[in-house]
Design a protein around this motif. Structure first.
Motif, PDB file in Angstrom:
ATOM      1  N   TYR A 278       3.770 -11.100   0.594  1.00 53.50           N
ATOM      2  CA  TYR A 278       3.256  -9.760   0.246  1.00 53.50           C
ATOM      3  C   TYR A 278       4.383  -8.834  -0.188  1.00 53.50           C
ATOM      4  CZ  TYR A 278      -1.555 -10.508   1.784  1.00 53.50           C
ATOM      5  OH  TYR A 278      -2.856 -10.948   1.893  1.00 53.50           O
TER       6      TYR A 278
ATOM      7  N   VAL B   6     -10.699  -2.862   0.679  1.00 52.09           N
ATOM      8  CA  VAL B   6      -9.373  -3.065   0.080  1.00 52.09           C
ATOM      9  C   VAL B   6      -9.117  -2.073  -1.050  1.00 52.09           C
ATOM     10  CG1 VAL B   6     -10.122  -4.877  -1.543  1.00 52.09           C
ATOM     11  CG2 VAL B   6      -7.764  -4.819  -0.794  1.00 52.09           C
ATOM     12  N   PHE B   7     -10.178  -1.746  -1.792  1.00 50.95           N
ATOM     13  CA  PHE B   7     -10.011  -0.848  -2.944  1.00 50.95           C
ATOM     14  C   PHE B   7     -10.201   0.621  -2.580  1.00 50.95           C
ATOM     15  CE2 PHE B   7     -11.071  -4.739  -5.508  1.00 50.95           C
ATOM     16  CZ  PHE B   7      -9.818  -4.857  -6.077  1.00 50.95           C
TER      17      PHE B   7
ATOM     18  N   ARG C 161     -11.631  10.589  -6.222  1.00 51.08           N
ATOM     19  CA  ARG C 161     -11.382  10.353  -7.656  1.00 51.08           C
ATOM     20  C   ARG C 161     -12.703  10.086  -8.372  1.00 51.08           C
ATOM     21  NH1 ARG C 161      -7.494   6.251  -9.143  1.00 51.08           N
ATOM     22  NH2 ARG C 161      -6.312   7.733 -10.382  1.00 51.08           N
TER      23      ARG C 161
ATOM     24  N   TRP D   1      -1.122   5.256  -1.162  1.00 53.41           N
ATOM     25  CA  TRP D   1      -1.739   4.179  -0.373  1.00 53.41           C
ATOM     26  C   TRP D   1      -0.816   2.971  -0.286  1.00 53.41           C
ATOM     27  CZ3 TRP D   1      -6.492   4.007   2.104  1.00 53.41           C
ATOM     28  CH2 TRP D   1      -7.421   5.025   1.798  1.00 53.41           C
ATOM     29  N   VAL D   2      -0.974   2.239   0.799  1.00 50.99           N
ATOM     30  CA  VAL D   2      -0.324   0.935   0.924  1.00 50.99           C
ATOM     31  C   VAL D   2      -1.413  -0.066   1.293  1.00 50.99           C
ATOM     32  CG1 VAL D   2       1.399  -0.432   2.154  1.00 50.99           C
ATOM     33  CG2 VAL D   2       1.840   1.982   1.695  1.00 50.99           C
ATOM     34  N   GLU D   3      -1.495  -1.137   0.552  1.00 50.85           N
ATOM     35  CA  GLU D   3      -2.508  -2.161   0.832  1.00 50.85           C
ATOM     36  C   GLU D   3      -1.883  -3.210   1.751  1.00 50.85           C
ATOM     37  OE1 GLU D   3      -4.833  -5.094   1.292  1.00 50.85           O
ATOM     38  OE2 GLU D   3      -3.333  -5.663  -0.207  1.00 50.85           O
ATOM     39  N   ALA D   4      -2.524  -3.443   2.889  1.00 49.92           N
ATOM     40  CA  ALA D   4      -1.950  -4.333   3.901  1.00 49.92           C
ATOM     41  C   ALA D   4      -2.505  -5.750   3.789  1.00 49.92           C
ATOM     42  CB  ALA D   4      -2.246  -3.790   5.303  1.00 49.92           C
TER      43      ALA D   4
ATOM     44  N   TYR E  54       7.142  -4.163   5.991  1.00 53.45           N
ATOM     45  CA  TYR E  54       6.372  -3.950   4.744  1.00 53.45           C
ATOM     46  C   TYR E  54       5.959  -2.480   4.616  1.00 53.45           C
ATOM     47  CZ  TYR E  54       2.383  -4.500   1.476  1.00 53.45           C
ATOM     48  OH  TYR E  54       1.483  -4.376   0.432  1.00 53.45           O
TER      49      TYR E  54
ATOM     50  N   ARG F 286       0.072   9.818  -7.712  1.00 52.71           N
ATOM     51  CA  ARG F 286       0.091   9.032  -6.486  1.00 52.71           C
ATOM     52  C   ARG F 286       0.658   7.635  -6.727  1.00 52.71           C
ATOM     53  NH1 ARG F 286      -4.933   6.549  -5.020  1.00 52.71           N
ATOM     54  NH2 ARG F 286      -5.704   5.389  -6.803  1.00 52.71           N
ATOM     55  N   ASN F 287       1.220   7.075  -5.678  1.00 49.69           N
ATOM     56  CA  ASN F 287       1.713   5.699  -5.729  1.00 49.69           C
ATOM     57  C   ASN F 287       0.869   4.823  -4.821  1.00 49.69           C
ATOM     58  OD1 ASN F 287       3.876   6.016  -7.533  1.00 49.69           O
ATOM     59  ND2 ASN F 287       5.186   6.842  -5.907  1.00 49.69           N
ATOM     60  N   VAL F 288       0.548   3.627  -5.319  1.00 46.52           N
ATOM     61  CA  VAL F 288      -0.218   2.654  -4.545  1.00 46.52           C
ATOM     62  C   VAL F 288       0.610   1.371  -4.470  1.00 46.52           C
ATOM     63  CG1 VAL F 288      -2.312   1.273  -4.427  1.00 46.52           C
ATOM     64  CG2 VAL F 288      -2.434   3.630  -5.259  1.00 46.52           C
ATOM     65  N   VAL F 289       0.950   0.969  -3.266  1.00 51.12           N
ATOM     66  CA  VAL F 289       1.709  -0.272  -3.080  1.00 51.12           C
ATOM     67  C   VAL F 289       0.710  -1.376  -2.758  1.00 51.12           C
ATOM     68  CG1 VAL F 289       3.388  -1.456  -1.628  1.00 51.12           C
ATOM     69  CG2 VAL F 289       3.774   0.920  -2.300  1.00 51.12           C
ATOM     70  N   THR F 290       0.611  -2.344  -3.647  1.00 54.40           N
ATOM     71  CA  THR F 290      -0.351  -3.426  -3.446  1.00 54.40           C
ATOM     72  C   THR F 290       0.131  -4.676  -4.173  1.00 54.40           C
ATOM     73  OG1 THR F 290      -2.660  -4.102  -3.727  1.00 54.40           O
ATOM     74  CG2 THR F 290      -1.757  -2.673  -5.429  1.00 54.40           C
TER      75      THR F 290
ATOM     76  N   ARG G   5       2.643  12.316  -1.640  1.00 55.50           N
ATOM     77  CA  ARG G   5       2.833  12.839  -3.000  1.00 55.50           C
ATOM     78  C   ARG G   5       3.763  14.046  -3.042  1.00 55.50           C
ATOM     79  NH1 ARG G   5      -2.742  14.226  -4.906  1.00 55.50           N
ATOM     80  NH2 ARG G   5      -1.676  14.692  -6.846  1.00 55.50           N
TER      81      ARG G   5
ATOM     82  N   TYR H 164      -8.061   2.462  -2.016  1.00 55.42           N
ATOM     83  CA  TYR H 164      -6.999   3.172  -2.743  1.00 55.42           C
ATOM     84  C   TYR H 164      -7.399   3.600  -4.145  1.00 55.42           C
ATOM     85  CZ  TYR H 164      -5.593  -1.587  -4.448  1.00 55.42           C
ATOM     86  OH  TYR H 164      -5.549  -2.853  -4.973  1.00 55.42           O
ATOM     87  N   ASN H 165      -8.480   3.062  -4.626  1.00 64.38           N
ATOM     88  CA  ASN H 165      -8.932   3.493  -5.955  1.00 64.38           C
ATOM     89  C   ASN H 165      -9.682   4.821  -5.907  1.00 64.38           C
ATOM     90  OD1 ASN H 165      -7.911   1.400  -7.450  1.00 64.38           O
ATOM     91  ND2 ASN H 165      -9.747   0.124  -7.280  1.00 64.38           N
ATOM     92  N   TYR H 166     -10.027   5.284  -4.727  1.00 65.62           N
ATOM     93  CA  TYR H 166     -10.995   6.383  -4.657  1.00 65.62           C
ATOM     94  C   TYR H 166     -10.488   7.688  -4.073  1.00 65.62           C
ATOM     95  CZ  TYR H 166     -13.721   2.205  -5.500  1.00 65.62           C
ATOM     96  OH  TYR H 166     -14.174   1.021  -6.025  1.00 65.62           O
ATOM     97  N   ILE H 167      -9.407   7.642  -3.302  1.00 65.99           N
ATOM     98  CA  ILE H 167      -8.916   8.893  -2.716  1.00 65.99           C
ATOM     99  C   ILE H 167      -7.513   9.174  -3.261  1.00 65.99           C
ATOM    100  CG2 ILE H 167      -8.456  10.184  -0.585  1.00 65.99           C
ATOM    101  CD1 ILE H 167     -10.448   8.317   0.839  1.00 65.99           C
ATOM    102  N   GLU H 168      -7.325  10.399  -3.717  1.00 69.38           N
ATOM    103  CA  GLU H 168      -6.131  10.779  -4.478  1.00 69.38           C
ATOM    104  C   GLU H 168      -4.941  11.070  -3.561  1.00 69.38           C
ATOM    105  OE1 GLU H 168      -6.304  10.522  -7.670  1.00 69.38           O
ATOM    106  OE2 GLU H 168      -4.507  11.519  -8.370  1.00 69.38           O
TER     107      GLU H 168
ATOM    108  N   ALA I   9       5.294   4.820  -1.610  1.00 68.64           N
ATOM    109  CA  ALA I   9       4.158   5.555  -1.040  1.00 68.64           C
ATOM    110  C   ALA I   9       4.633   6.330   0.180  1.00 68.64           C
ATOM    111  CB  ALA I   9       3.041   4.588  -0.665  1.00 68.64           C
TER     112      ALA I   9
ATOM    113  N   VAL J  31      -7.861  -5.752   4.095  1.00 67.47           N
ATOM    114  CA  VAL J  31      -8.466  -6.792   3.268  1.00 67.47           C
ATOM    115  C   VAL J  31      -9.936  -6.854   3.677  1.00 67.47           C
ATOM    116  CG1 VAL J  31      -8.573  -9.268   2.803  1.00 67.47           C
ATOM    117  CG2 VAL J  31      -6.373  -8.088   2.871  1.00 67.47           C
TER     118      VAL J  31
END
Lengths: 365, 254
Positions: free
Chosen positions: A96, B62-63, B20, B72-75, A69, A217-221, A210, B65-69, A207, B58
């Motif tokens: 996921y 989890v979020f 951000r 990100w990968v959410e696991a 992943y 930016r890219n966010v993988v979620t 950059r 990724y909303n705050y640092i520019e 991701a 989690v």
């Protein structure tokens, strides 16, 4: 012209060679019978010294699929392989991967279940592979090889489909295809994609940092807490699956043109059933074989057309208690008889045994 | 709101460029915001924002990724160290870090954490320990102190029923792949400064290929603890810090 490089190899060994030759960037795995030769072969070939491919033995299947992943989230071509109980452990990760729309390759060399089951061949994971195999509405792209040659060919095909649709793809083999030795023509060596190529190819989603130009930016979620927005994501996934169903169905038909009866079988079962067709034809029974190559998307249409043309009965022959037969029934949709014949627990049928089952369940009923 | 002009000589602290400008979802008094701020500062100061990939967990984080520019990968829950391993192995030149809570890292993710550490993965792990599951509504975590009341230990954590709290940071020190383990907090300005230096060191170790680094940040969860932010800080000092003592636990020089 250069002569084809014909080798005699095990199906599992071929997966390793094909991965390196495809230009795969990384393999993460955990040993399990009957597919351990995949990682063993990779470790012996040391691709990190030739192509730069990473090979890592993880602490569990849970870790392997999450390593996949992570690496897939950067746009790299990555894979894992396992067998049935290990794939169960990967189910979370598969969900996921599908939710985050990440391309990758998973090889399942099936063994008999449920539970720890046996180490012999089975096709008991059809439901798991084709109907999700994890929580939520999603599909894997599922290719079912029936020869060692297809173990080679489907590595490239699965990666190509995975990237075309940004979706995890699975090669659903079984202990027989993985363990048997057969002649194979290996694919030519391709170069691995460069970081620069991937950064451009996957710039909208991967991701991988950059970069110097500081692209957006890219966010993988796979997370979206707003129901309205999550439904939009689900609809996008469903549209992708529809496109797969319309464009990527693959199957093979043997002697179906004039057939009164048709066997539907995939993978190692299809090899056995092709001999059943010969036995039946020698007795004057007009039998054909339809071999789904993509299990998802399933070849509904050709089955529907055969039923429409007047085939008198279908026998779904599987090494399980009757799984694909449900999809055959949906395609036939009540037009004619559909029955299942199977063996379980690692047991195999002979071509003659299948012919007897066809007579008993379809022809003489 | 009208722009307030601040004279350069009066400027003590500015928003890091990589933080951000959006409203954080964290509860008032929560330390996640401060720690995000520190990570943004470190990434910016090291000039890594083009080469940095964060893995969010989690849990409340989890979020992140909303705050640092950065990318990100959410696991999945607990899997951040495995995800980070996958990324770092195919991008050894990039900065890869995870941001995880105590439920994520030391309960469901124990296996992935220990093995990433044992392999000596060149990643930095920022581990927020507030002794409770925040996002799901304040249930017991492996780190919950004895006697502490949570949604699933309403009469207090009883070792006969619920077992004992454990210190995963101390355990990780025994692994050869680990180069740096430290326990910090951000409840006072001096601690914030120390925590930033620790995060910087962990990031430098990861980039230098020295192995696995972990910065535990002992934190509050005033909502989960049902205390005001000030009272939560006091409770943390009096109850958490005697058990989770601050300071470096391992620092391999070379």
């Amino acid at each position: 012209m250069k002569k084809d490089e014909v080798k005699l190899m095990k199906g599992n060994e071929v997966i390793a060679h094909a991965a390196i030759r495809y230009g795969c960037d990384a393999y993460f795995g955990y040993p399990i019978t009957p597919q351990s030769e995949v990682m063993e072969t990779l470790m012996e070939l040391k691709p990190w010294e030739s192509t730069g491919m990473v090979v890592l033995q993880a602490e569990s299947e849970v870790a392997s699929i999450n390593m996949v992943y992570g690496a897939a989230a950067t746009g790299k071509r990555v894979m894992t392989s396992s067998s049935s109980p290990g794939i169960s452990l990967m189910s979370e990760g598969l969900s996921y991967l599908a939710g985050a729309e990440l391309p990758c390759l998973i090889v399942n060399c099936q063994r008999g279940g449920p539970g720890l089951g046996t180490i012999q061949p089975s096709q008991g994971d059809y439901f798991q592979a084709c109907k999700g195999g994890g929580h939520g509405d999603f599909h894997l792209i599922v290719l079912a090889p029936s020869s060692v040659q297809e173990m080679n060919d489907f590595v490239a095909d699965a990666f190509d489909l995975a990237f075309k649709y940004r979706n995890p793809a699975m090669i659903l083999a079984d202990g027989a295809i993985g363990q048997m030795m057969e002649k194979v023509v290996l694919a030519p060596q391709r170069d691995r994609k460069t970081n620069e190529y991937i950064a451009e190819e996957c710039k909208d989603w991967a991701a991988c940092g950059r970069g110097e130009e500081r692209r957006p930016r890219n966010v993988v979620t796979s997370l979206e807490l707003q129901s309205e927005a999550m439904e939009v994501i689900n609809k996008r996934l469903q549209a992708k699956y529809k496109a797969l169903e319309e464009n990527e169905v693959r199957y093979e038909m043997i002697d179906c043109d004039d057939a009164d009866y048709v066997i539907v079988a995939f993978g190692s079962s299809a090899r056995i059933c092709s001999a059943t067709v010969e036995l039946a034809r020698a007795e004057g029974i007009k039998l054909g074989l339809l071999r789904p190559i993509t299990l998802y998307p399933f070849p509904k249409k050709p089955i529907e057309e055969l039923a429409e043309r007047g085939v008198k009965g279908f026998l779904s022959v599987e090494l399980n208690a009757g799984q694909m037969v449900e999809d055959v029934r949906l395609a036939v949709n009540g037009r004619t008889k559909v029955e299942h014949y199977g063996r379980q627990g690692g047991m195999m049928y002979s071509p003659g045994e299948v012919l007897e089952a066809l007579k008993e369940k379809i022809i003489n009923k | 709101m009208a722009e307030v002009e601040i004279k350069q000589e009066n400027l003590v602290h500015a928003r890091p460029k990589l933080l951000r400008d959006n409203l954080m979802h964290y509860c008032p008094g929560c330390s996640h915001g401060t720690i995000h701020n520190l990570i943004a500062e470190v990434v910016e100061e090291m000039g890594l924002d083009g080469d940095c990939i964060g893995i969010s967990p989690v849990g409340c984080g989890v979020f992140a990724y909303n705050y640092i520019e950065i990318d990100w990968v959410e696991a999945a829950h607990g899997r951040a160290c495995a995800v980070a391993t996958g990324i770092k192995r195919v991008h050894p030149e990039k900065m890869v870090f995870t941001y995880q809570g105590d439920g994520d890292l030391s309960a469901i993710g124990t296996c992935e954490t220990i093995h990433a550490a044992a392999r000596g993965e060149n990643i930095a792990v920022i581990y927020i320990n507030n002794a409770i599951y925040g996002m799901t509504g304040g249930q017991m975590a492996p780190t919950t102190l004895l006697g502490m009341k949570t949604a699933t230990t309403p009469y207090g954590r009883d070792p006969r029923l619920n077992g004992y709290p454990y210190k995963i940071s101390d355990m990780l020190c025994h692994l050869d792949g680990v180069c740096y383990v430290t326990r910090q907090s951000v409840h006072k300005p001096a601690n914030v400064r120390k925590c930033k230096a620790a995060i910087r060191k962990a990031f430098e170790n990861a980039m230098a290929g020295k192995g696995f680094s972990l910065v535990e940040v002992v934190s509050t969860c005033n909502s989960g603890w049902k205390l005001s932010p000030v009272a939560a800080n006091k409770w943390m000092e009096e109850n958490m810090l005697p058990f989770y003592q601050l300071g470096d636990l391992k620092d391999v020089k070379e």
